[in-house]
Design a protein around this motif. Sequence first.
Motif, short mmCIF file in Angstrom:
data_model
loop_
_atom_site.label_atom_id
_atom_site.label_comp_id
_atom_site.label_asym_id
_atom_site.label_seq_id
_atom_site.Cartn_x
_atom_site.Cartn_y
_atom_site.Cartn_z
N GLU A 29 -24.76 95.17 72.73
CA GLU A 29 -25.06 95.91 73.96
C GLU A 29 -24.46 97.31 73.91
O GLU A 29 -25.10 98.28 74.29
CB GLU A 29 -24.51 95.17 75.18
CG GLU A 29 -25.20 93.88 75.51
CD GLU A 29 -24.41 93.05 76.53
OE1 GLU A 29 -23.54 93.61 77.25
OE2 GLU A 29 -24.66 91.84 76.61
N THR A 30 -23.21 97.38 73.45
CA THR A 30 -22.53 98.68 73.37
C THR A 30 -23.23 99.58 72.38
O THR A 30 -23.50 100.76 72.67
CB THR A 30 -21.05 98.48 72.97
OG1 THR A 30 -20.42 97.66 73.95
CG2 THR A 30 -20.34 99.81 72.84
N ILE A 31 -23.55 99.06 71.21
CA ILE A 31 -24.24 99.86 70.19
C ILE A 31 -25.59 100.33 70.70
O ILE A 31 -25.96 101.49 70.51
CB ILE A 31 -24.32 99.07 68.87
CG1 ILE A 31 -22.91 99.00 68.26
CG2 ILE A 31 -25.33 99.69 67.91
CD1 ILE A 31 -22.76 98.04 67.10
N ALA A 32 -26.32 99.48 71.40
CA ALA A 32 -27.62 99.88 71.96
C ALA A 32 -27.45 100.94 73.04
O ALA A 32 -28.30 101.82 73.19
CB ALA A 32 -28.34 98.66 72.52
N ARG A 33 -26.36 100.89 73.79
CA ARG A 33 -26.13 101.86 74.88
C ARG A 33 -25.71 103.22 74.35
O ARG A 33 -26.19 104.25 74.80
CB ARG A 33 -25.06 101.34 75.84
CG ARG A 33 -24.74 102.32 76.97
CD ARG A 33 -23.67 101.81 77.91
NE ARG A 33 -24.02 100.55 78.53
CZ ARG A 33 -24.82 100.42 79.61
NH1 ARG A 33 -25.33 101.48 80.16
NH2 ARG A 33 -25.07 99.24 80.11
N ILE A 34 -24.77 103.26 73.38
CA ILE A 34 -24.19 104.54 72.98
C ILE A 34 -24.71 105.07 71.65
O ILE A 34 -24.44 106.22 71.30
CB ILE A 34 -22.64 104.48 72.96
CG1 ILE A 34 -22.13 103.54 71.87
CG2 ILE A 34 -22.11 104.13 74.33
CD1 ILE A 34 -20.60 103.56 71.72
N HIS A 35 -25.42 104.27 70.88
CA HIS A 35 -25.98 104.69 69.58
C HIS A 35 -24.94 105.41 68.72
O HIS A 35 -25.08 106.59 68.41
CB HIS A 35 -27.21 105.59 69.78
CG HIS A 35 -28.26 104.99 70.65
ND1 HIS A 35 -29.06 103.96 70.22
CD2 HIS A 35 -28.60 105.24 71.93
CE1 HIS A 35 -29.88 103.62 71.20
NE2 HIS A 35 -29.62 104.38 72.26
N PRO A 36 -23.88 104.71 68.34
CA PRO A 36 -22.80 105.37 67.61
C PRO A 36 -23.23 105.82 66.21
O PRO A 36 -24.09 105.20 65.59
CB PRO A 36 -21.72 104.30 67.52
CG PRO A 36 -22.46 103.01 67.56
CD PRO A 36 -23.63 103.27 68.48
N GLU A 37 -22.61 106.92 65.75
CA GLU A 37 -22.77 107.35 64.36
C GLU A 37 -22.16 106.31 63.44
O GLU A 37 -22.64 106.09 62.33
CB GLU A 37 -22.04 108.67 64.11
CG GLU A 37 -22.58 109.86 64.80
CD GLU A 37 -21.72 111.09 64.51
OE1 GLU A 37 -21.02 111.15 63.47
OE2 GLU A 37 -21.76 112.01 65.34
N ALA A 38 -21.05 105.73 63.91
CA ALA A 38 -20.34 104.72 63.13
C ALA A 38 -19.57 103.83 64.08
O ALA A 38 -19.18 104.25 65.18
CB ALA A 38 -19.37 105.38 62.15
#
Length: 99
Positions: A29-38
């Motif tokens: 969920e976090t990765i989908a929300r913030i789209h991190p570089e890494a």
Amino acid sequence: MRMLLKVEMDTAASNEAIRQGSIPGLMQETIARIHPEAAFFTVEDGCRTGYFFFDLTETSDLPAISEPFFMRLGAKIHYSPVMNPEELAEGLSRLSGRS
């Protein structure tokens, strides 16, 4: 602005989340929300810790990013602005008036 989000998870709360199988979903969920570089995961000061490098476009997004970690993992959260090498070089060139 490029940010570092550090998530230090409470051991008891994260143990329970692992037992329930909910940590992978929270991370997705976090990765989908913030789209991190890494995104990196490790242990720091004896606690499960995640590092996310991402672009923060609106400060009003901070509660939506932070609250799931507070509420579900009893986490300590820290945000820091960060630069890549090119941004550092640009900033340093401004000091000497070469920009």
